[in-house]
Design a protein around this motif. Structure first.
Motif: not given
Lengths: 128, 202
Positions: B60-72
């Motif tokens: 249904d195009e609902e957000v069901v998961g997220t992650a954030r990636l950052l370079p160190t």
């Protein structure tokens, strides 16, 4: 013994065995137990984790899971699964032990610690 | 489950707003984290133009998961906010080490009473695997994270090769630790088995 760029402390088994490990913290799992019941005769399920560290620098950290095994003769504190740590044991050649082999050896090392003797009091004090 | 990845320039404004709303719902409304937010949107100083997001949507195009990636190689959460979790060791600063943060895989439609049940979902492993692959495409060989200690157990159960970087530290009475996860990890179980980890990072 040295801290590697990947964050693992590399040392030999002899170096680990000559290092004193002290209890850091232990806890009881909050989600693992079935719903509480007051029914008489219901067996209590208790499991959790325990964490131990060294006093030296870099600080060795090793933890593992346990559960309380009940039997007619009493209760036993049993390690569950393999330890988790920041250690990688090396051979005399300097090469790493295999990932799983490292964990298996660490399991035998923690089994020799006196954790079963101190955990009853530690857990009771924390959740008193 | 459909997963998209990219920087804010790669993703639509609708997707980015959906991520911020979802994060507010998970971290502020559900977990009770004290985060400064406006209009029920959760952003912080690490949400930058170069931040890479991994976003899972349902049918249904609902957000069901997220992650954030950052370079160190640029400021990141562990290095800036939680360096004490490294017990004196220098925070990683390398193009092949990326940080995973704001990881959530909560299905708000699922019924459950415990935190573990709420955060254990088929989405979690897929999202983490997608995050590892995305980071690897950016040159990462491993992730570092700030996590509740219980996550380490669940990563192990799910077959991810992870290890702690230092002893856990009690924060508000609960053990928290800095974790390293190899990007070369293979999930060693069938995703259809139905046993999935909580994989929640700060």
């Amino acid at each position: 013994m040295h801290l590697s760029p990947d964050g693992l402390i590399r040392l030999t088994l002899d170096q680990l065995l000559s290092t004193s490990l002290e209890h850091l913290v232990s806890g009881v799992d909050q989600d693992a137990s079935p719903p509480f019941t007051n029914a008489c005769g219901t067996q209590t399920v208790l499991s959790g984790y325990t964490e131990w560290i060294s006093a030296n620098d870099p600080t060795i950290s090793i933890g593992w899971d346990w559960h309380l095994q009940t039997a007619v003769t009493g209760v036993r504190w049993v390690r569950v699964g393999l330890p988790r740590s920041n250690l990688m044991l090396t051979h005399d050649t300097g090469h790493d032990t295999s990932w799983h082999g490292n964990l298996e050896i660490l399991g035998t090392v923690v089994d020799a610690l006196a954790w079963r003797e101190i955990l009853p009091d530690v857990v009771a004090a924390r959740y008193a | 489950m459909n997963i998209v990845t990219g920087t804010p320039a790669d993703l639509s404004s609708e997707i980015m707003a959906g991520v911020a709303r979802y994060r507010h719902r998970v971290f502020v409304e559900k977990l009770g984290w004290q985060l400064r937010c406006e209009n029920a949107l959760e952003y912080d100083q690490f949400d930058r133009d170069d931040t890479v997001y991994v976003v899972a949507h349902n049918a249904d195009e609902e957000v069901v998961g997220t992650a954030r990636l950052l370079p160190t190689t640029r400021p990141y959460l562990l290095g800036e906010v939680f360096p004490q979790l490294l017990h004196g060791a220098p925070p990683p600063h390398s193009p092949d080490v990326w940080e995973l943060s704001r990881f959530a895989a909560v299905d708000f439609r699922a019924q459950g009473t415990s935190a573990l049940a709420q955060f254990s979902s088929p989405i979690a492993v897929g999202l983490l695997q997608a995050s590892l692959e995305c980071a690897a495409r950016h040159g990462a060989k491993r992730f570092i994270t700030v996590s509740p200690l219980g996550v380490e157990r669940l990563l192990r159960i799910a077959g991810f090769r992870a290890h702690r970087l230092a002893p856990p530290t009690l924060m508000d009475g609960s053990p928290v630790f800095a974790c390293s996860i190899s990007c070369e990890t293979q999930v060693a179980f069938d995703l259809a088995d139905g046993v999935y980890p909580l994989a929640l990072q700060a």
